[in-house]
Design a protein around this motif. Structure first.
Motif, PDB file in Angstrom:
ATOM      1  N   SER A 141       0.833  -1.202   0.000  1.00 28.82           N
ATOM      2  CA  SER A 141       0.000   0.000   0.000  1.00 28.82           C
ATOM      3  C   SER A 141       0.872   1.259   0.000  1.00 28.82           C
ATOM      4  N   ASP A 142       1.956   1.250   0.784  1.00 31.62           N
ATOM      5  CA  ASP A 142       2.878   2.390   0.813  1.00 31.62           C
ATOM      6  C   ASP A 142       3.512   2.621  -0.556  1.00 31.62           C
ATOM      7  N   ASP A 178       0.982   4.089  -2.903  1.00 26.58           N
ATOM      8  CA  ASP A 178       0.762   5.510  -2.611  1.00 26.58           C
ATOM      9  C   ASP A 178       1.900   6.365  -3.168  1.00 26.58           C
ATOM     10  N   TRP A 179       3.139   5.908  -3.022  1.00 24.49           N
ATOM     11  CA  TRP A 179       4.287   6.640  -3.551  1.00 24.49           C
ATOM     12  C   TRP A 179       4.238   6.726  -5.079  1.00 24.49           C
ATOM     13  N   LYS A 217       1.610   6.483  -6.993  1.00 26.06           N
ATOM     14  CA  LYS A 217       0.484   7.345  -7.343  1.00 26.06           C
ATOM     15  C   LYS A 217       0.870   8.827  -7.188  1.00 26.06           C
TER      16      LYS A 217
END
Length: 188
Positions: A6-7, A10-11, A13
């Motif tokens: 998920s991290d 997010d990065w 994105k």
């Protein structure tokens, strides 16, 4: 493990959004340009780096003495100063600019004019009718542009008036080299 994925997502994105915003800003609002050659001396120097405002002329019309960037060819952009606006007649005689028969001061040429001798010419005499296109007045959606270094500039005297469709935008901010960093006014 799911949190780590998920991290990363997010990065990725965030980076993609940043690139998309940079692309949009560069394509539609602002872009860097490097001055190439001496045609705008002494105002602009060869290799000065500037920002072009691409949005300005979408909401307003060019003004006399704006410094603009335009497509001279598919591969080459030029930087020149707007001298004549749509509907105007332009003439230079004895180093004096006349717009519709009225003398117009060119404050950015003051130092150059003070340095020339009485027998020298800063700007060769011309009338709008003598330029390519043979217009009596500048057509709608066109401008007449000249370089500040009148003795060494390929400008409207050679290729005629410039269509606003060719104009990329207005530029007035020199950001590099650092010792020349400034915002240019109409007198410069």
């Amino acid at each position: 493990m799911a949190k780590r994925k998920s991290d990363w997502f997010d990065w990725i994105k965030a980076i993609l959004i940043a690139f998309a915003l940079a692309f949009i800003i560069r394509m539609f609002f602002f872009a860097p340009i490097i001055v190439d050659g001496p045609s705008m001396l002494p105002t602009l120097h060869d290799r000065d780096q500037m920002i072009v405002n691409k949005f300005n002329y979408r909401i307003s019309e060019p003004e006399r003495f704006d410094i603009v960037v335009f497509h001279a060819s598919v591969q080459k952009d030029f930087i020149k100063r707007v001298i004549g606006l749509p509907g105007e007649h332009v003439q230079v005689k004895d180093n004096v600019l006349y717009i519709d028969g009225e003398e117009v001061e060119e404050p950015f040429l003051k130092d150059q004019k003070n340095k020339i001798k009485s027998y020298q010419t800063l700007t060769n005499d011309f009338k709008l009718e003598d330029l390519p296109g043979g217009y009596e007045t500048i057509p709608e959606d066109h401008v007449l542009v000249l370089g500040d270094n009148r003795e060494n500039s390929t400008d409207s005297r050679m290729f005629g008036v410039v269509s606003m469709d060719q104009v990329v935008g207005k530029t007035s901010l020199i950001y590099w080299p650092f010792d020349r960093k400034k915002i240019l006014g109409a007198n410069e």
